[in-house]
Design a protein around this motif. Structure first.
Motif, PDB file in Angstrom:
ATOM      1  N   GLY A 135      -4.754  -6.461  -1.919  1.00  0.00           N
ATOM      2  CA  GLY A 135      -4.201  -6.698  -0.619  1.00  0.00           C
ATOM      3  C   GLY A 135      -4.124  -8.047  -0.392  1.00  0.00           C
ATOM      4  N   CYS A 163       2.012  -5.564   0.761  1.00  0.00           N
ATOM      5  CA  CYS A 163       0.692  -5.219   1.389  1.00  0.00           C
ATOM      6  C   CYS A 163       1.134  -3.825   2.186  1.00  0.00           C
ATOM      7  N   ARG A 220      -1.597  -2.072   3.872  1.00  0.00           N
ATOM      8  CA  ARG A 220      -2.946  -1.755   4.664  1.00  0.00           C
ATOM      9  C   ARG A 220      -3.291  -3.121   5.296  1.00  0.00           C
ATOM     10  N   ILE A 280      -0.035  -5.909   6.634  1.00  0.00           N
ATOM     11  CA  ILE A 280       1.029  -5.286   6.252  1.00  0.00           C
ATOM     12  C   ILE A 280       2.455  -6.315   6.106  1.00  0.00           C
ATOM     13  N   ARG A 334      -5.316   0.099  -3.463  1.00  0.00           N
ATOM     14  CA  ARG A 334      -4.890   0.901  -2.448  1.00  0.00           C
ATOM     15  C   ARG A 334      -4.215   0.233  -1.597  1.00  0.00           C
ATOM     16  N   GLY A 335      -4.422  -0.796  -1.289  1.00  0.00           N
ATOM     17  CA  GLY A 335      -3.777  -1.715  -0.131  1.00  0.00           C
ATOM     18  C   GLY A 335      -2.303  -2.392  -0.569  1.00  0.00           C
ATOM     19  N   ALA A 339       2.560   2.049  11.194  1.00  0.00           N
ATOM     20  CA  ALA A 339       1.357   1.980  10.743  1.00  0.00           C
ATOM     21  C   ALA A 339       0.386   2.878  11.577  1.00  0.00           C
ATOM     22  N   GLY A 377      -3.961   4.204  11.722  1.00  0.00           N
ATOM     23  CA  GLY A 377      -5.245   4.323  11.153  1.00  0.00           C
ATOM     24  C   GLY A 377      -6.125   3.784  12.223  1.00  0.00           C
ATOM     25  N   ILE A 379      -8.411   0.508   9.945  1.00  0.00           N
ATOM     26  CA  ILE A 379      -7.731  -0.315   9.098  1.00  0.00           C
ATOM     27  C   ILE A 379      -6.305   0.146   9.213  1.00  0.00           C
ATOM     28  N   SER A 380      -5.412  -0.328   9.695  1.00  0.00           N
ATOM     29  CA  SER A 380      -3.867   0.412   9.875  1.00  0.00           C
ATOM     30  C   SER A 380      -3.066   0.036   8.623  1.00  0.00           C
ATOM     31  N   GLY A 381      -2.263   1.156   8.196  1.00  0.00           N
ATOM     32  CA  GLY A 381      -1.765   1.269   7.040  1.00  0.00           C
ATOM     33  C   GLY A 381      -0.371   2.015   7.309  1.00  0.00           C
ATOM     34  N   SER A 397       2.161   4.844   4.771  1.00  0.00           N
ATOM     35  CA  SER A 397       2.002   5.513   3.746  1.00  0.00           C
ATOM     36  C   SER A 397       3.365   5.481   2.850  1.00  0.00           C
TER      37      SER A 397
END
Length: 125
Positions: free
Chosen positions: A16, A46, A48, A51, A65-66, A96, A98, A101-103, A105
């Protein structure tokens, strides 16, 4: 994770925003068990918490994952793809979700409306 290390064993790991520095990727950890990878000239950004942060990949990395990778880009569309993703960052931020932690998909990325220009149009671009 047992496969993570600071001893340069395996592939450099990009998780990230902490692995970005002045517009470049700068991995802090390595992994000896990469699951998702990217190659030189892929676009990495990024997805997560922080962004955005879009970069042109300089070598092979493991992607955590980030981050997300846009891979196998036809070289004639590379600059256009970079611009398209970069101009979509604000839309990604609004999409986003979450609670901690916002993210975004994979589906959010796949739902970008993309106009594929003709060869003549891309050359003009």
């Amino acid at each position: 994770m047992k496969s993570y290390n600071y001893d340069n064993i395996g592939l450099p790991l990009i998780n990230g925003a902490a692995d970005y520095e002045n517009g470049y990727l700068k991995a802090q950890k390595y992994t000896s068990d990469p699951k998702k990878t990217c190659n030189k000239n892929d676009l990495i950004f990024c997805i997560r918490a922080t962004i955005g942060l879009l970069v042109d990949c300089d070598k092979k990395y493991c992607l955590g994952r980030g981050v997300a990778g846009i891979t196998n880009i036809n070289p004639i569309y590379k600059e256009y793809a970079f611009h398209l993703i970069n101009s979509s960052i604000e839309n990604f931020k609004r999409a986003a979700t979450g609670s901690v932690i916002s993210g975004i998909s994979r589906k959010d990325i796949e739902n970008i409306d993309v106009i594929i220009p003709s060869s003549d149009e891309i050359n003009k671009y």
